[in-house]
Design an enzyme around this catalytic site. Structure first.
Site, short mmCIF file in Angstrom:
data_model
loop_
_atom_site.label_atom_id
_atom_site.label_comp_id
_atom_site.label_asym_id
_atom_site.label_seq_id
_atom_site.Cartn_x
_atom_site.Cartn_y
_atom_site.Cartn_z
CG ASP A 180 20.54 28.53 -44.59
OD1 ASP A 180 21.58 27.89 -44.83
OD2 ASP A 180 20.54 29.67 -44.09
CD GLU A 192 26.43 30.70 -43.69
OE1 GLU A 192 27.26 31.40 -43.07
OE2 GLU A 192 25.82 31.12 -44.68
NI NI Z 1 26.93 30.45 -48.20
#
Ligand code: NI
Length: 400
Positions: free
Chosen positions: A81, A139
């Site tokens: 991401d 994340e």
């Molecule tokens: Ni990172």
């Protein structure tokens, strides 16, 4: 035929092209649809992998490959991401989406893992056991985090060891850094509301001054760092905002504060949460105020397994030389959701140095940060080697 540096260097141009494609089309947490499709496309090109898409209903991708001889199962993880930041690097492959940018190097991590996939496939005949690649979403989505989606869907089931890496601007280019134990902090966020009673400032005895209570709370917080835990156990508590008051001659009825706590072990984390509320309760009792306390836990601290760090750093020594390995004396106060994999599976998270001598090292999450594409083959070579040598070598470290 053992995997060599030259073989890894050969795939550098194609890895750069993949990275630039991902970098130009960043997607936010939980929206990694096209990035995941690109990962699947590349894995299919490589061949030999059993691919699972939409893991746990997310954009996560799992890919598994086994060698001809039985052995252990090792997992390698990348995050996919991007961040809600408007890119200002001026790179020819800069983000084509306004206010979305790969400013944390996850384009690098995804590409490095694809490179490792290719190198492992080319050496499948020498592979003992199984390699599972984890391409995870979200994340950056603290406090939930995409790693938990992958874990809940069974990504770490049967895994004997897991490794991940992060490009790191503060570490010199090509240096692999990792430490035993706590590598990254638990990152929590708290909200406090103190409620007093308003009155004329000239008649404070008729009210309850929320500001006085807030002052006592703020003063009471720092001794938690100096008196409630060992000096060898780092922690930070910072109150970042305070709001209250309506007029110079009116007693403050409500004060709101917000802050963050960073800790490196769960026991200290629990203590900090409890003691923060105790200090608040005490401050309120002294003045007759009431409070609301909302402590929100972000990612837990990332705890590396020492034997797995030793295995991973020795691999780097053999590949790149002693001067490319560092064991930093302390962890980072940043957070990372790789922590949740390490909660139940042994492994290590490494920093891959991206700092260039004589150049300004833009920090991660900065609109100017752009790690060098020459790290792609290097990281892929490293990750592939960890996977290819894991089954034969890890027992010697665990037995140490
Ligand atoms: Ni990172």
């Amino acid at each position: 035929m053992t995997l060599t540096q030259e073989m890894a260097q050969e795939i550098s141009p194609e890895l750069k092209a993949i990275r630039e494609e991902i970098h130009a089309h960043p997607e936010l947490s939980y929206e990694e649809e096209h990035t995941a499709a690109l990962v699947v496309r590349e894995l299919q090109k490589i061949g030999g992998y059993q691919i699972t898409e939409h893991v746990g209903g997310s954009h996560g991708v799992l890919a598994e490959i086994s060698g001809p001889t039985p052995g252990k199962t090792v997992a390698l993880r990348a995050d996919m991401d991007a961040l809600p930041i408007n890119e200002e690097t001026g790179a020819p492959f800069a983000s084509q989406t306004a206010n979305v940018m790969h400013a944390c190097g996850h384009d690098m991590h995804t590409t490095i893992l694809l490179g490792a996939a290719k190198l492992i496939r080319a050496h499948q005949g020498e592979l003992k056991g199984t390699v599972r690649l984890i391409f995870q979403p979200a994340e950056e989505a603290s406090p939930t985090g995409g790693s938990r989606i992958m874990i809940d869907a069974g990504a770490t089931e049967g895994v004997d060891g897991i490794f991940g890496l992060h490009v790191w601007p503060d570490v010199p280019m090509g240096v692999i850094a990792a430490k035993h134990g706590a590598q990254m902090a638990a990152s929590d966020h708290f909200y406090v509301t103190i409620k007093g009673k308003s009155s004329h400032a000239a008649q404070p005895e008729l009210g309850i001054d929320a500001l006085m209570t807030a002052a006592r709370f703020i003063e009471g917080v720092q001794p938690l760092i100096s008196r409630e835990k060992s000096a060898f156990d780092p922690a930070v508590c910072t109150i970042g905002t305070i709001q209250g008051g309506t007029r110079y001659n009116v007693l403050m009825e409500t004060v709101k504060l917000e802050g963050t706590v960073r800790t490196f072990n769960e026991e200290t984390r629990d203590r900090m949460e409890k003691h923060l509320e105790d200090v608040l309760k005490g401050a309120c009792l002294m003045n007759g105020a009431t409070y609301e306390f909302d402590y929100r836990r972000g990612y837990m601290s990332l705890i590396n397994t020492p034997a797995y760090v030793d295995f991973a750093l020795d691999a780097a020594r053999t590949q790149f030389g002693e001067e490319k390995v560092v064991m930093p004396p302390h962890g980072s106060t940043g957070g990372e959701d790789f922590a949740f994999y390490l909660k139940d599976t042994p492994g290590a998270f490494m920093m891959l140095g991206a700092g260039k001598e004589g150049e300004k090292a833009w920090p991660l999450h900065n609109p100017h940060v752009l790690p060098d594409g020459d790290l792609l083959w290097y990281g892929a070579y490293y990750m592939a080697t960890l996977a290819l040598t894991f089954s034969d070598n890890i027992d010697a470290y665990i037995g140490k």
